[in-house]
Design an enzyme around this catalytic site. Structure first.
Site, PDB file in Angstrom:
ATOM      1  N   TYR A 134       0.849  -1.190   0.000  1.00  0.00           N
ATOM      2  CA  TYR A 134       0.000   0.000   0.000  1.00  0.00           C
ATOM      3  C   TYR A 134       0.883   1.237   0.000  1.00  0.00           C
ATOM      4  O   TYR A 134       1.846   1.323   0.770  1.00  0.00           O
ATOM      5  CB  TYR A 134      -0.896   0.004   1.254  1.00  0.00           C
ATOM      6  CG  TYR A 134      -1.860   1.172   1.291  1.00  0.00           C
ATOM      7  CD1 TYR A 134      -2.889   1.275   0.350  1.00  0.00           C
ATOM      8  CD2 TYR A 134      -1.750   2.169   2.252  1.00  0.00           C
ATOM      9  CE1 TYR A 134      -3.775   2.351   0.374  1.00  0.00           C
ATOM     10  CE2 TYR A 134      -2.635   3.241   2.290  1.00  0.00           C
ATOM     11  CZ  TYR A 134      -3.643   3.329   1.346  1.00  0.00           C
ATOM     12  OH  TYR A 134      -4.515   4.385   1.366  1.00  0.00           O
TER      13      TYR A 134
ATOM     14  N   ASP B  95       9.200   2.798   0.674  1.00  0.00           N
ATOM     15  CA  ASP B  95       8.086   3.516   1.281  1.00  0.00           C
ATOM     16  C   ASP B  95       8.104   3.169   2.764  1.00  0.00           C
ATOM     17  O   ASP B  95       7.623   2.111   3.185  1.00  0.00           O
ATOM     18  CB  ASP B  95       6.765   3.099   0.622  1.00  0.00           C
ATOM     19  CG  ASP B  95       5.575   3.781   1.266  1.00  0.00           C
ATOM     20  OD1 ASP B  95       5.773   4.515   2.257  1.00  0.00           O
ATOM     21  OD2 ASP B  95       4.445   3.579   0.780  1.00  0.00           O
TER      22      ASP B  95
ATOM     23  N   LYS C 195       3.176   8.914   8.996  1.00  0.00           N
ATOM     24  CA  LYS C 195       2.754   8.269  10.253  1.00  0.00           C
ATOM     25  C   LYS C 195       3.506   8.844  11.465  1.00  0.00           C
ATOM     26  O   LYS C 195       3.492  10.046  11.647  1.00  0.00           O
ATOM     27  CB  LYS C 195       2.928   6.759  10.148  1.00  0.00           C
ATOM     28  CG  LYS C 195       2.099   6.145   8.997  1.00  0.00           C
ATOM     29  CD  LYS C 195       0.828   5.493   9.437  1.00  0.00           C
ATOM     30  CE  LYS C 195       0.080   4.889   8.272  1.00  0.00           C
ATOM     31  NZ  LYS C 195      -1.300   4.636   8.493  1.00  0.00           N
TER      32      LYS C 195
HETATM   33  C1  LIG Z   1       3.248   2.117   3.491  1.00  0.00           C
HETATM   34  C2  LIG Z   1       2.271   3.232   3.349  1.00  0.00           C
HETATM   35  N1  LIG Z   1       2.462   4.163   2.402  1.00  0.00           N
HETATM   36  C3  LIG Z   1       1.621   5.195   2.245  1.00  0.00           C
HETATM   37  C4  LIG Z   1       0.521   5.335   3.049  1.00  0.00           C
HETATM   38  C5  LIG Z   1      -0.406   6.480   2.860  1.00  0.00           C
HETATM   39  O1  LIG Z   1      -0.300   7.367   3.920  1.00  0.00           O
HETATM   40  P1  LIG Z   1      -1.469   8.403   4.234  1.00  0.00           P
HETATM   41  O2  LIG Z   1      -2.615   7.616   4.759  1.00  0.00           O
HETATM   42  O3  LIG Z   1      -0.859   9.323   5.263  1.00  0.00           O
HETATM   43  O4  LIG Z   1      -1.785   9.110   2.965  1.00  0.00           O
HETATM   44  C6  LIG Z   1       0.275   4.385   4.061  1.00  0.00           C
HETATM   45  C7  LIG Z   1      -0.900   4.496   4.927  1.00  0.00           C
HETATM   46  O5  LIG Z   1      -1.247   3.598   5.660  1.00  0.00           O
HETATM   47  C8  LIG Z   1       1.165   3.301   4.201  1.00  0.00           C
HETATM   48  O6  LIG Z   1       0.969   2.356   5.132  1.00  0.00           O
END
Ligand SMILES: Cc1ncc(COP(=O)(O)O)c(C=O)c1O
Length: 460
Positions: free
Chosen positions: A153, A255, A283
Site C-alpha cells: 500500500y 516507502d 505516520k
Molecule cells: C506504506 C504506506 N504508504 C503510504 C501510506 C499512505 O499514507 P497516508 O494515509 O498518510 O496518505 C500508508 C498508509 O497507511 C502506508 O501504510
C-alpha cells in the site's frame, strides 16, 4: 456468521449505543459515515471522546488500551507532553505563514542524520510523499513505468492505487500479476505504466525488467509488507532488488511510511542494511500530526532545485506540524524510548506466543519494531496471495472479543497490526495479555469447529 462472533457483536452493540447513534447521524452527510474508508466496518465504528497516553475513551464512556494508535501514526501516544508543549507554542506564535521559518532546516537535519538521504521536502500525508517520490523517480530516469508489489500500500494517488487488494479472479499469473485498479476512476494509462511483481519473488521482478528493458523508473515497496498484517522480506530479497535497480539504472524507493519511525531508530534501510535511492516517511514522525517527508540524494532532489520537477503545498511545514515533528524526533523517537518499546513489544509477542500454544490455536505472531500481529495462518505468509487465505470471521471474533474487554488490540481490519507507544506501560501489556488469554480458547474452539477455512479478504 458463527455463534461466538454473533455473541461478541451483540455485546459490542450493547456497550456502544452512543457510537451507533453518532454513526447514524454521520451517515446522512458523509459517505459510510467516516472520513476514510478504512474507518468503516460493520456494524458501526467506535466513536471516540478522548485519548490520553496509552488509552482512549469512546462516546459511551468505555475505556480501551489503544494499540490502534491512529493506524500507527502515534508511537508518541496520545497527548505526549513534549508534542503538546511544542504545538501549543506554535499555535500561540503563529501556526502557518506560507513562508519559510527556521524549523524546516532543523527537521531536515534530523531526518538526514537518521536516514540515508541528503535532502528532503515535507508534506502532510504518506499519499503525498509517495506521489512526489514516484514523479521524481520518473523525472530522474526519463522513464514512465513503476514496478510495485501486489498487496503493498502506498496511498491513494493513481499510481499507488494499482493491485493493492486485487480479487482472486483478477490476479493473473503469480509470476506476472495483472495491474488491477483499486476501484473506479483510476486512469487506464496509469495501469499501463504500473507493472506488478510478487513480494519475495525476485524472478517475478527480473521478468518485468526483461519485459520492459530501460523503461522502469523505480521499484517502490514497503520494505516490510505491512498492509497484509506483517509480511517480512525473506533473506536476500531487498538486496536482490537493490542489485536489479543498480544494474538497470532504476531507482529503489523504500516507502517507509510505516517502518520509518516504528521499526527502528534509522528505519528499515538501517535495520536491513540496504540503501534505497529514495525514502518516504509519514505516520509516527509527526507525533500524531499530519507530517510527511520524502528524501533522496542531493543529485535526485536537485531536480526540484533546478525547477525540473514541481513540488509545493499550502500547508507544507506549517509550524504546528513542524514543532510536533521536532519534538517527536528529539523527545519521543529517542534511543531510550526505542529500548522501552522494544522491551514491551517482546513481552507482548512472547505472551501471545505462549497463549497461542496453550490454546492450540493455529496461528503465529509476527512482529517488527513496535508493531506486531496475530497471524491466523498455519505458516508464515510470504506474499499477498498467502495473506488472503484467512478466516475473516475468526479474526473478527478476535477483534471484537478484545474490544469488548477493553483492549483495542489493533485497528479494525485483518491487514493491520498493533502499535505500542512510548507511553504504554508494563501494566498495559499485562492487561492486553490477560484479555487475550480470555479470548484465545474461544478462537481455538471456533477454528476447530469451522476448520481452516479460506474466506478471502480482498477489499475494504
Ligand atoms: C506504506 C504506506 N504508504 C503510504 C501510506 C499512505 O499514507 P497516508 O494515509 O498518510 O496518505 C500508508 C498508509 O497507511 C502506508 O501504510
Amino acid at each position: 456468521m458463527h455463534d461466538a462472533l454473533q455473541k461478541e457483536i451483540a455485546l459490542y452493540e450493547k456497550r456502544t449505543p452512543e457510537s451507533a447513534q453518532a454513526h447514524k447521524k454521520a451517515e446522512k452527510r458523509i459517505p459510510l459515515g467516516v472520513a476514510s474508508n478504512y474507518r468503516a466496518y460493520d456494524p458501526y465504528p467506535l466513536f471516540v471522546a478522548e485519548g490520553r497516553g496509552s488509552k482512549i475513551r469512546d462516546v459511551d464512556g468505555n475505556e480501551y488500551i489503544d494499540y490502534n494508535l491512529c493506524f500507527g501514526a502515534l508511537m508518541a501516544g496520545h497527548g505526549h507532553p513534549a508534542v503538546v508543549k511544542a504545538t501549543k507554542w506554535a499555535l500561540d506564535n503563529g501556526s502557518t505563514f506560507g513562508m519559510p521559518h527556521g524549523m524546516e532546516a532543523e527537521l531536515a537535519e534530523e531526518i538526514c542524520a537518521r536516514y540515508p538521504v541528503e535532502m528532503v521536502r515535507f508534506g502532510s500525508s504518506g499519499t503525498e510523499a509517495t506521489m512526489h517520490a514516484c514523479r521524481i523517480a520518473r523525472a530522474a530516469t526519463g522513464r514512465d513505468k513503476l514496478l510495485r508489489f501486489e498487496g503493498c500500500y502506498h496511498g491513494l494517488h493513481d499510481s499507488a492505487l494499482v493491485s493493492v487488494k486485487p480479487k482472486e479472479e483478477d490476479f493473473g499469473d503469480i509470476h506476472a500479476p495483472n495491474s488491477v485498479p483499486g476501484g473506479q476512476g483510476v486512469i487506464k494509462a496509469v495501469l499501463d505504466n504500473v507493472t506488478v511483481a510478487t513480494f519475495n519473488d525476485l524472478p517475478s521482478v527480473e521478468h518485468r525488467f526483461k519485459q520492459f528493458p530501460g523503461q522502469i523508473a523505480a521499484i517502490i515497496l514497503e520494505p516490510i509488507m505491512m498492509n497484509v498484517g506483517i509480511c517480512m522480506p525473506q533473506p536476500g530479497f531487498l538486496e536482490g532488488l537493490r542489485e536489479i535497480c543498480t544494474k538497470d539504472g532504476a531507482l529503489l524507493i523504500f516507502d517507509e511510511v510505516k517502518t520509518g519511525a516504528k521499526l527502528a531508530w534509522g528505519g528499515a534501510s538501517d535495520y536491513f542494511g540496504v540503501k534505497p535511492d529514495m525514502i518516504t516517511l509519514a505516520k509516527s514522525i509527526g507525533g500524531g500530526l499530519p507530517l510527511a517527508a520524502f528524501g533522496a540524494s542531493r543529485a535526485v532532489m536537485d531536480l526540484i532545485t533546478q525547477h525540473k520537477v514541481f513540488h509545493g503545498g499550502t500547508y507544507n511545514t506549517n509550524r504546528v506540524v513542524m514543532a510536533a515533528g521536532l519534538a517527536t524526533f528529539r523527545e519521543v523517537l529517542t534511543r531510550d524510548n526505542y529500548a522501552h518499546v522494544d522491551k514491551l513489544g517482546r513481552k507482548l509477542v512472547e505472551g501471545y506466543r505462549t497463549i497461542v500454544n496453550k490454546a492450540g490455536l493455529q496461528a503465529y505472531v509476527a512482529h517488527a519494531g513496535v508493531n506486531g500481529a496475530l497471524m491466523l495462518y498455519p505458516q508464515e505468509i510470504r506474499n499477498y496471495r498467502d495473506w488472503i487465505k484467512i478466516d475473516v470471521d475468526l479474526w473478527r471474533q478476535f477483534w471484537f472479543g478484545m474490544v469488548n474487554r477493553g483492549v483495542l488490540a489493533m485497528p479494525y481490519w485483518w491487514d493491520e497490526q498493533w502499535t505500542i507507544s512510548v507511553q504504554h506501560t508494563e501494566a498495559d501489556i499485562d492487561k492486553h495479555l490477560a484479555v487475550f488469554e480470555e479470548v484465545a480458547p474461544g478462537l481455538a474452539k471456533t477454528q476447530q469447529e469451522r476448520g481452516l477455512k479460506y474466506v478471502g479478504a480482498a477489499g475494504h
